[in-house]
Design a protein around this motif. Structure first.
Motif, mmCIF file in Angstrom:
data_model
loop_
_atom_site.group_PDB
_atom_site.id
_atom_site.type_symbol
_atom_site.label_atom_id
_atom_site.label_comp_id
_atom_site.label_asym_id
_atom_site.label_seq_id
_atom_site.Cartn_x
_atom_site.Cartn_y
_atom_site.Cartn_z
ATOM 1 N N TYR A 104 0.829 -1.208 0.000
ATOM 2 C CA TYR A 104 0.000 0.000 0.000
ATOM 3 C C TYR A 104 0.865 1.260 0.000
ATOM 4 C CZ TYR A 104 -3.091 3.714 1.662
ATOM 5 O OH TYR A 104 -3.778 4.889 1.788
ATOM 6 N N GLN A 105 0.457 2.216 -0.794
ATOM 7 C CA GLN A 105 1.149 3.507 -0.844
ATOM 8 C C GLN A 105 0.119 4.618 -0.722
ATOM 9 O OE1 GLN A 105 2.838 4.860 -4.625
ATOM 10 N NE2 GLN A 105 4.692 5.447 -3.534
ATOM 11 N N LYS A 106 0.400 5.568 0.109
ATOM 12 C CA LYS A 106 -0.520 6.691 0.259
ATOM 13 C C LYS A 106 -0.628 7.463 -1.060
ATOM 14 C CE LYS A 106 0.134 7.424 5.227
ATOM 15 N NZ LYS A 106 0.521 8.399 6.283
ATOM 16 N N PHE A 215 -20.599 -0.004 -7.572
ATOM 17 C CA PHE A 215 -19.843 -1.244 -7.403
ATOM 18 C C PHE A 215 -18.397 -0.896 -7.058
ATOM 19 C CE2 PHE A 215 -23.422 -2.772 -9.829
ATOM 20 C CZ PHE A 215 -23.634 -4.064 -9.349
ATOM 21 N N HIS A 216 -17.834 -1.652 -6.142
ATOM 22 C CA HIS A 216 -16.469 -1.397 -5.706
ATOM 23 C C HIS A 216 -15.923 -2.659 -5.044
ATOM 24 C CE1 HIS A 216 -19.331 -0.336 -2.507
ATOM 25 N NE2 HIS A 216 -18.466 -0.970 -1.716
ATOM 26 N N ILE A 217 -14.617 -2.709 -4.861
ATOM 27 C CA ILE A 217 -13.991 -3.806 -4.138
ATOM 28 C C ILE A 217 -14.112 -3.530 -2.642
ATOM 29 C CG2 ILE A 217 -11.897 -5.125 -3.772
ATOM 30 C CD1 ILE A 217 -12.970 -5.448 -6.555
ATOM 31 N N ASP A 218 -14.624 -4.518 -1.898
ATOM 32 C CA ASP A 218 -14.863 -4.325 -0.468
ATOM 33 C C ASP A 218 -14.283 -5.510 0.310
ATOM 34 O OD1 ASP A 218 -16.311 -2.725 1.651
ATOM 35 O OD2 ASP A 218 -17.205 -4.696 1.984
ATOM 36 N N VAL A 245 -9.076 -0.729 4.304
ATOM 37 C CA VAL A 245 -9.719 0.264 3.444
ATOM 38 C C VAL A 245 -9.129 0.176 2.047
ATOM 39 C CG1 VAL A 245 -10.073 2.722 3.029
ATOM 40 C CG2 VAL A 245 -10.218 1.824 5.355
ATOM 41 N N ILE A 246 -9.977 0.279 1.033
ATOM 42 C CA ILE A 246 -9.535 0.303 -0.363
ATOM 43 C C ILE A 246 -9.839 1.680 -0.945
ATOM 44 C CG2 ILE A 246 -9.868 -0.674 -2.666
ATOM 45 C CD1 ILE A 246 -10.523 -3.318 -1.352
#
Length: 506
Positions: A104-106, A215-218, A245-246
């Motif tokens: 993960y990268q901000k 629609f989203h990845i959850d 969190v995505i």
């Protein structure tokens, strides 16, 4: 629906992306009209060219698709997105997978929004260089038109010698096209979709919409076992497993994360999972000096206002800084047109000739992104990428070179395939009356051979001026009929300089 079942979406996405990429490559490197007939729509549905063409229906369609499904544009029909995925995949195949795990990268919000503001300002000011260099479709198009196609033609033995000026333009095209692709491919191999989520103006624009997509990845945190497999395959680097969190604004809906989850904890859904354990829910970041868990609304509002003020300052500064460049360009254009309108006989071309379909020169210069599609499909190869003919801020715009070829009288290819609206679509009849230039004769150079009159398809040149010094009949151009096709200049045998040249219209 389980994660493994939703893995079908990933395979379907890959098939669509590969088909779209193959169609665009066919369109860009092919000389025939079959590619235009069957794959021409792929260029016209690209987001930024459609925005330049004010193709409202296309833009609205993509915005609706994005607000429903997320940034599927970036993972399906965008050719640069497919190229980055291919580069990332090759990097993972070439070494141990743990060496290419993503983390993960901000988000680099300041960078991505600053670039978006500068691109928007460039579009308003009509300075298209920045747009041309950052548009994902144009980046890929230039690489295939200016690098791959000439090399392919050379391999087939179709490469002909060209004037030095054309060679310089080709070298510029090859250098910038290849360098752009090489840098972006290297970034993708190392860091995934960093260009899409930090630099690309299309990605940033669609990201503003996709953060609210239906629609989203959850992630189901009740099922998540913190294996981080989803994070390690996320090329967008937008899965924050610390907070579960995505970042939907950066997620390109590639579905790579869904099938790798061993506990069916990640889904493409309309729901947003509520944690069974309230203490695990993410809280707002407390403001310094305030009680833990609480935020200062006034401080937040003040911070947002300061951010907006900085953006407004940046946009204003860009416009002010660009003003001298625009003024200089206009002054140069005015001086060129003034010399021609004053009746002075131009000994050399001073105003570049645009492709057909240009009724408003300013609009053409403002809308063209320099993708090279018209150059690729030019029947006679009279079009080439510009260097400084339109100014250095409009690099790679198509310009006619009548020393190497002429514009076919009945050809309308370029005007009908332009995806950005820089060229107006023409019928053959309309092409016969679409003037983009005017031929002028130098009586001192003319040898009275009549080649120009014979070659003129519009019959705009007549041999009816008698030269008492040489006893010859010399040509006269009817300005009301001439459309500037360049056939006369191309066939003129006068040496060392042409006796008839075509200047563009202002």
């Amino acid at each position: 629906m389980t994660s493994k079942t939703q893995g079908i979406f990933r395979r379907l996405r890959i098939v669509v992306a590969m088909a779209a990429a193959a169609g665009l490559v066919w369109l860009l490197v092919s000389n025939g009209m079959d590619s235009v007939k069957y794959a021409g729509f792929l260029a016209k549905i690209q987001f930024l060219p459609a925005a330049m063409a004010f193709a409202i229906s296309t833009i609205v369609a993509w915005l609706i698709i994005t607000i429903i499904f997320g940034r599927i544009y970036c993972s399906t029909v965008c050719p640069l997105g497919t190229l980055q995925d291919a580069a990332a995949r090759l990097a993972r195949l070439g070494s141990h997978k743990h060496h290419h795990r993503y983390h993960y990268q901000k988000p680099l919000s300041a960078l991505r929004y600053s670039i978006l503001i500068m691109v928007a300002a460039s579009g308003i000011l009509g300075v298209t260089l920045l747009i041309s260099l950052l548009d994902p479709y144009s980046i890929v198009a230039r690489f295939f038109v200016f690098t791959i196609k000439p090399l392919w033609s050379a391999l087939l033995g179709l490469f002909d010698s060209t004037p030095a000026r054309l060679a310089a333009a080709s070298v510029s095209g090859i250098a910038i096209g290849t360098l752009s692709i090489a840098i972006i491919a290297w970034l993708a191999a190392v860091n995934g979709r960093v260009f899409c989520n930090s630099v690309c103006p299309v990605g940033t624009t669609l990201g503003l919409i996709s953060r609210h997509s239906a629609f989203h990845i959850d992630i189901n945190t009740d099922k998540c076992i913190q294996c981080r497999k989803c994070e390690h395959v996320c090329k967008a680097r937008c899965i924050d497993m610390t907070d579960h969190v995505i970042d939907a604004s950066r997620c390109v809906v590639c579905f790579d994360c869904v099938p790798v989850c061993p506990n069916d904890a990640i889904h493409y859904t309309t729901n947003r999972h509520q944690l069974s354990i309230p203490l695990m829910q993410k809280i707002q970041t407390p403001v310094a000096g305030s009680p833990s868990g609480f935020t200062d609304s006034k401080a937040t509002a003040s911070a947002e206002k300061m951010l907006l003020d900085r953006r407004a300052f940046l946009a204003t500064g860009l416009i002010i800084a660009a003003s001298p460049v625009i003024a200089s360009t206009k002054k140069r254009r005015a001086s060129l047109s003034g010399g021609l309108l004053a009746g002075q006989e131009a000994l050399e071309p001073t105003i570049p000739v645009t492709p057909p379909g240009v009724y408003n020169r300013k609009l053409f210069l403002h809308r063209c992104t320099g993708c090279g599609l018209c150059i690729s499909h030019c029947m006679t190869k009279v079009l080439r990428p510009s260097i400084d003919e339109y100014g250095i801020l409009r690099l790679f715009h198509p310009v006619k070179d009548y020393n190497r070829a002429y514009c076919a009288y009945g050809c309308t290819r370029c005007s009908n395939i332009c995806p950005s609206g820089a060229l107006t679509p023409l019928t053959k009849e309309e092409k016969h009356h679409c003037a983009v230039g005017l031929a002028k004769v130098s009586l001192d150079r003319c040898i009275g051979c009549g080649s120009c009159a014979s070659a003129c398809p519009a019959k705009a040149i007549e041999m009816n001026v008698f030269d008492n010094r040489q006893g010859q009949i010399l040509p006269v151009v009817d300005a009301k009929i001439c459309i500037g096709c360049g056939a006369c200049q191309y066939v003129c045998p006068a040496t060392p300089a042409k006796a008839i040249i075509v200047n563009g219209l202002v």
